[in-house]
Motif scaffolding. Structure first.
Motif, PDB file in Angstrom:
ATOM      1  N   UNK A   7       0.817  -1.236  -0.046  1.00  0.00           N
ATOM      2  CA  UNK A   7      -0.019   0.079   0.283  1.00  0.00           C
ATOM      3  C   UNK A   7       0.839   1.486   0.118  1.00  0.00           C
ATOM      4  N   UNK A   8       0.337   2.264  -0.764  1.00  0.00           N
ATOM      5  CA  UNK A   8       1.336   3.347  -0.911  1.00  0.00           C
ATOM      6  C   UNK A   8       0.563   4.336  -1.688  1.00  0.00           C
ATOM      7  N   UNK A   9       1.001   5.664  -1.772  1.00  0.00           N
ATOM      8  CA  UNK A   9       0.352   6.833  -2.550  1.00  0.00           C
ATOM      9  C   UNK A   9       1.824   7.246  -3.111  1.00  0.00           C
ATOM     10  N   UNK A  10       1.319   7.398  -4.529  1.00  0.00           N
ATOM     11  CA  UNK A  10       2.548   8.075  -5.515  1.00  0.00           C
ATOM     12  C   UNK A  10       1.807   9.413  -6.291  1.00  0.00           C
ATOM     13  N   UNK A  11       2.343  10.427  -6.250  1.00  0.00           N
ATOM     14  CA  UNK A  11       2.114  11.664  -6.774  1.00  0.00           C
ATOM     15  C   UNK A  11       3.057  11.697  -8.103  1.00  0.00           C
ATOM     16  N   UNK A  12       2.770  11.607  -9.534  1.00  0.00           N
ATOM     17  CA  UNK A  12       3.623  11.849 -10.439  1.00  0.00           C
ATOM     18  C   UNK A  12       3.443  13.199 -11.219  1.00  0.00           C
ATOM     19  N   UNK A  13       4.264  14.128 -11.480  1.00  0.00           N
ATOM     20  CA  UNK A  13       4.038  15.342 -12.199  1.00  0.00           C
ATOM     21  C   UNK A  13       2.739  16.111 -12.085  1.00  0.00           C
ATOM     22  N   UNK A  14       2.386  15.918 -10.649  1.00  0.00           N
ATOM     23  CA  UNK A  14       0.931  16.416 -10.112  1.00  0.00           C
ATOM     24  C   UNK A  14       0.935  17.941 -10.183  1.00  0.00           C
ATOM     25  N   UNK A  15       0.027  18.518 -10.916  1.00  0.00           N
ATOM     26  CA  UNK A  15      -0.275  19.735 -10.919  1.00  0.00           C
ATOM     27  C   UNK A  15      -1.508  20.192 -10.734  1.00  0.00           C
ATOM     28  N   UNK A  16      -1.973  21.169 -10.054  1.00  0.00           N
ATOM     29  CA  UNK A  16      -3.433  21.544  -9.687  1.00  0.00           C
ATOM     30  C   UNK A  16      -3.423  22.958  -9.483  1.00  0.00           C
ATOM     31  N   UNK A  17      -4.630  23.673 -10.044  1.00  0.00           N
ATOM     32  CA  UNK A  17      -4.754  25.042  -9.919  1.00  0.00           C
ATOM     33  C   UNK A  17      -6.160  25.166  -9.436  1.00  0.00           C
ATOM     34  N   UNK A  18      -6.713  26.246  -8.716  1.00  0.00           N
ATOM     35  CA  UNK A  18      -8.073  26.593  -8.410  1.00  0.00           C
ATOM     36  C   UNK A  18      -8.649  26.979  -9.674  1.00  0.00           C
ATOM     37  N   UNK A  19      -9.990  27.221  -9.830  1.00  0.00           N
ATOM     38  CA  UNK A  19     -10.643  27.681 -10.914  1.00  0.00           C
ATOM     39  C   UNK A  19     -10.304  29.284 -11.347  1.00  0.00           C
ATOM     40  N   UNK A  20     -10.082  29.938 -10.107  1.00  0.00           N
ATOM     41  CA  UNK A  20      -9.689  31.252 -10.256  1.00  0.00           C
ATOM     42  C   UNK A  20      -8.337  31.444 -10.840  1.00  0.00           C
ATOM     43  N   UNK A  21      -7.357  30.316 -11.317  1.00  0.00           N
ATOM     44  CA  UNK A  21      -6.211  30.390 -11.685  1.00  0.00           C
ATOM     45  C   UNK A  21      -5.066  30.017 -10.709  1.00  0.00           C
ATOM     46  N   UNK A  22      -5.665  30.421  -9.584  1.00  0.00           N
ATOM     47  CA  UNK A  22      -4.297  30.194  -8.432  1.00  0.00           C
ATOM     48  C   UNK A  22      -3.810  28.933  -8.416  1.00  0.00           C
ATOM     49  N   UNK A  23      -2.369  28.962  -8.775  1.00  0.00           N
ATOM     50  CA  UNK A  23      -1.583  27.557  -8.843  1.00  0.00           C
ATOM     51  C   UNK A  23      -1.434  27.166  -7.333  1.00  0.00           C
ATOM     52  N   UNK A  24      -1.455  25.801  -7.387  1.00  0.00           N
ATOM     53  CA  UNK A  24      -1.053  25.337  -6.023  1.00  0.00           C
ATOM     54  C   UNK A  24       0.009  24.090  -6.216  1.00  0.00           C
ATOM     55  N   UNK A  25       0.068  23.411  -7.268  1.00  0.00           N
ATOM     56  CA  UNK A  25       1.077  22.585  -7.715  1.00  0.00           C
ATOM     57  C   UNK A  25       1.658  22.440  -9.096  1.00  0.00           C
ATOM     58  N   UNK A  26       2.798  22.416  -9.270  1.00  0.00           N
ATOM     59  CA  UNK A  26       3.089  22.364 -10.553  1.00  0.00           C
ATOM     60  C   UNK A  26       4.254  21.252 -10.706  1.00  0.00           C
ATOM     61  N   UNK A  27       3.804  20.160 -11.363  1.00  0.00           N
ATOM     62  CA  UNK A  27       4.842  18.974 -11.345  1.00  0.00           C
ATOM     63  C   UNK A  27       5.482  18.548 -10.254  1.00  0.00           C
ATOM     64  N   UNK A  28       4.478  18.264  -9.205  1.00  0.00           N
ATOM     65  CA  UNK A  28       4.887  17.596  -7.727  1.00  0.00           C
ATOM     66  C   UNK A  28       5.115  16.178  -7.824  1.00  0.00           C
ATOM     67  N   UNK A  29       6.170  15.794  -7.432  1.00  0.00           N
ATOM     68  CA  UNK A  29       6.476  14.398  -7.113  1.00  0.00           C
ATOM     69  C   UNK A  29       6.603  13.928  -6.107  1.00  0.00           C
ATOM     70  N   UNK A  30       5.921  12.813  -5.539  1.00  0.00           N
ATOM     71  CA  UNK A  30       6.360  12.364  -4.191  1.00  0.00           C
ATOM     72  C   UNK A  30       5.623  10.902  -3.926  1.00  0.00           C
ATOM     73  N   UNK A  31       6.177   9.985  -3.228  1.00  0.00           N
ATOM     74  CA  UNK A  31       6.085   8.537  -2.932  1.00  0.00           C
ATOM     75  C   UNK A  31       5.934   8.564  -1.567  1.00  0.00           C
ATOM     76  N   UNK A  32       4.891   8.000  -1.063  1.00  0.00           N
ATOM     77  CA  UNK A  32       4.933   7.687   0.656  1.00  0.00           C
ATOM     78  C   UNK A  32       4.222   6.231   0.571  1.00  0.00           C
TER      79      UNK A  32
END
Length: 549
Positions: A7-32
């Motif tokens: 069991x694990x969590x893997x984020x690969x090249x994760x990007x996310x922005x809110x509808x108003x365009x505010x960027x939170x993540x741009x290409x986040x990589x992490x494995x837990x």
């Protein structure tokens, strides 16, 4: 819960922005992977957003989130329908009803389907409630009959019963009294699957196996608990500081060498011109020498210019490695209350919902009072009554100085208005420039001050609410805070502590955070319990085994 080995969590090249365009993540990589992971970072860095992405509640704008195993999440703000029964919150109402029907002689197939293999679900539920100190509640009471802190524990109990492979906890000890916090600590310490917890509760973070530090849109993993992380980070930052100093010295050296090269070039140019003017050599020879000298000098200059550019690039990289975590800078207004001056009087006060304080109480300046008690004892009700938001059942509460109240839910902000507009509501006489200058001290600079309050994180909301209160007129000589460290990162808690140390008015703070109370300079402890409101000692409040402030 099945085996945790895969069991694990893997984020690969994760990007996310809110509808108003505010960027939170741009290409986040992490494995837990398996074990307990504490997710830390400054307020607004995206910790809660990352948990929601892992839980599938938000969709990435790019990249992937992959989880192996069933995921459960305890959100930061728990809102439950007061009409729900405890067994419904725990997710066992259908299985429980089916068991009762079967025991009553109804052999319908749907009842056996609802039960599945979980024939001891009721016993497990009661054992889980008892584990979290909720054994007295039972399964048939409604949420309207339990306190807010007990509601949080019930949501945690539901997750423990569901036994997900990946458990996500977002500030699970917020609003919990000391006893309830310890129950959560025990549950976290006993967890054997993948657990990711966002928290500012230092005691809780000392129980994790690793720290995942979210900083500038990237996650770095550090082995060990929060103390181990702090030590490792201190070593890193010391080394980064040395690298900055080395890089700065190199830039200065390259500047000097470039300047020297330019002086030599100028001298050669003057000498060549002098030779040309005197015509001491044949014109063709002098022309060849001039071209060779210019070519050599040009290469020399380019070499030193490139070296300087490389040195500056190394300096930029070194500076980037040094953290410049902004901290709120709180300047509380001049609010000195002279010793002995009356600040607040309570007389035979009976609060709403039947909480009686019995007798008379006086607060004199500049007392610093910790208002403590179990969840549901009535601390928030008392503070709201003192602030004039609730009328007492009987008796009186009289404030003799200007007071301000920062509520636990931070509901004094209008979500539809910008941060600037919210502060302006409390200070109608303040200019826009003055408001923005104040907000800048609370890290709302430029466009950040124009964002809607409804989009703020918990810590950002606290900063905006505190800025509004402290800019309001008249300045408070009695400041009342209800669980002020909830949702604050460690840096903001330190800043709040420093500001309160400089505050010269009277202070009443309701908090379950022992470390914060220890640093707040508390001079008097008031315990609210079934016997009413009474003076207490720190030892009585925190009990055996907990260092008293």
């Amino acid at each position: 819960m099945s085996s945790t080995t895969t069991h694990h969590v893997v984020c690969s090249a994760l990007s996310f922005s809110w509808p108003d365009g505010t960027e939170v993540f741009d290409g986040l990589d992490v494995a837990i992977g398996p074990g307990r992971t504490g997710l830390t970072g400054l307020n607004g860095s995206g910790k809660s957003t990352l948990l929601r992405l892992v839980a599938g509640e938000l969709t990435p704008s790019d990249g992937t989130v992959r989880t192996v195993g069933e995921v459960g999440r305890l959100p930061q703000n728990v809102v439950l329908d007061t009409a729900l029964r405890v067994d419904e919150v725990l997710g066992i109402a259908a299985a429980r009803a089916a068991l009762l029907a079967i025991e009553g002689g109804d052999p319908s197939e749907e009842h056996f389907t609802a039960v599945g293999d979980d024939w001891d679900v009721e016993e497990r539920a009661l054992a889980t409630l008892d584990q979290l100190g909720l054994g007295h509640i039972g399964l048939d009471r409604t949420i309207g009959e339990v306190s807010g802190g007990e509601g949080v524990l019930l949501r945690l109990a539901a997750q423990l019963l569901a036994r997900p492979d990946v458990l996500l906890l977002d500030e699970p000890t917020n609003n919990l009294d000391l006893h309830a916090r310890r129950r959560v600590h025990e549950a976290v310490a006993a967890w054997s699957g993948v657990l990711i917890v966002v928290s500012h509760d230092r005691e809780l973070l000392e129980l994790v196996d690793r720290i995942a530090d979210l900083h500038d849109g990237e996650v770095r993993l550090y082995g060990g608990n929060f103390s181990d992380f702090e030590r490792a980070l201190a070593v890193e930052q010391e080394a980064a500081g040395r690298m900055v100093r080395v890089a700065e010295a190199d830039v200065q050296r390259q500047k000097r060498e470039l300047a020297d090269a330019q002086v030599k070039l100028a001298r050669r140019k003057r000498y060549g011109q002098k030779m040309w003017d005197s015509k001491r050599e044949p014109k063709i020879v002098m022309g060849a020498r001039k071209r060779a000298a210019q070519e050599s000098a040009g290469k020399h200059r380019i070499m030193h210019t490139e070296k300087l550019a490389e040195a500056r690039e190394r300096l930029d990289e070194a500076v980037d490695a040094v953290r410049d975590d902004d901290e709120i800078r709180i300047d509380l207004p001049h609010t000195k209350v002279h010793p002995g001056r009356g600040v607040l009087r309570l007389r035979d006060l009976t609060l709403r919902y039947g909480v009686g304080l019995h007798g008379d109480f006086e607060v004199r300046g500049p007392e610093r009072i910790a208002l403590v008690g179990r969840n549901g004892a009535g601390k928030t009700t008392l503070l709201r009554t003192l602030a004039g938001e609730l009328a007492p059942e009987s008796g009186e509460a009289v404030a003799e100085v200007p007071l301000r109240f920062l509520p636990q839910r931070l509901d004094l902000l209008d979500d539809s208005l910008s941060v600037v507009a919210n502060v302006a509501r409390f200070a109608p006489g303040a200019t826009n420039n003055r408001i923005r200058a104040q907000l800048a001290r609370f890290l709302f600079r430029g466009a950040a001050a124009d964002q809607a309050a409804g989009t703020l994180s918990g810590g950002e909301r606290f900063r905006a609410a505190l800025a509004a209160l402290l800019l309001a007129e008249p300045s408070p000589q009695l400041l009342m805070l209800d669980e002020p460290t909830n949702n604050l990162d460690m840096a903001s808690v330190r800043s709040l502590t420093g500001a309160l140390a400089a505050y010269e008015g009277a202070l009443i703070v309701a908090s379950h955070d022992p470390a914060f109370l220890a640093s707040a300079g508390i001079t008097r402890w008031l315990l609210l319990d079934g016997e009413g409101l009474r003076d207490a000692s720190p030892e009585e409040v925190f009990g055996d085994g907990t260092p008293a402030p």
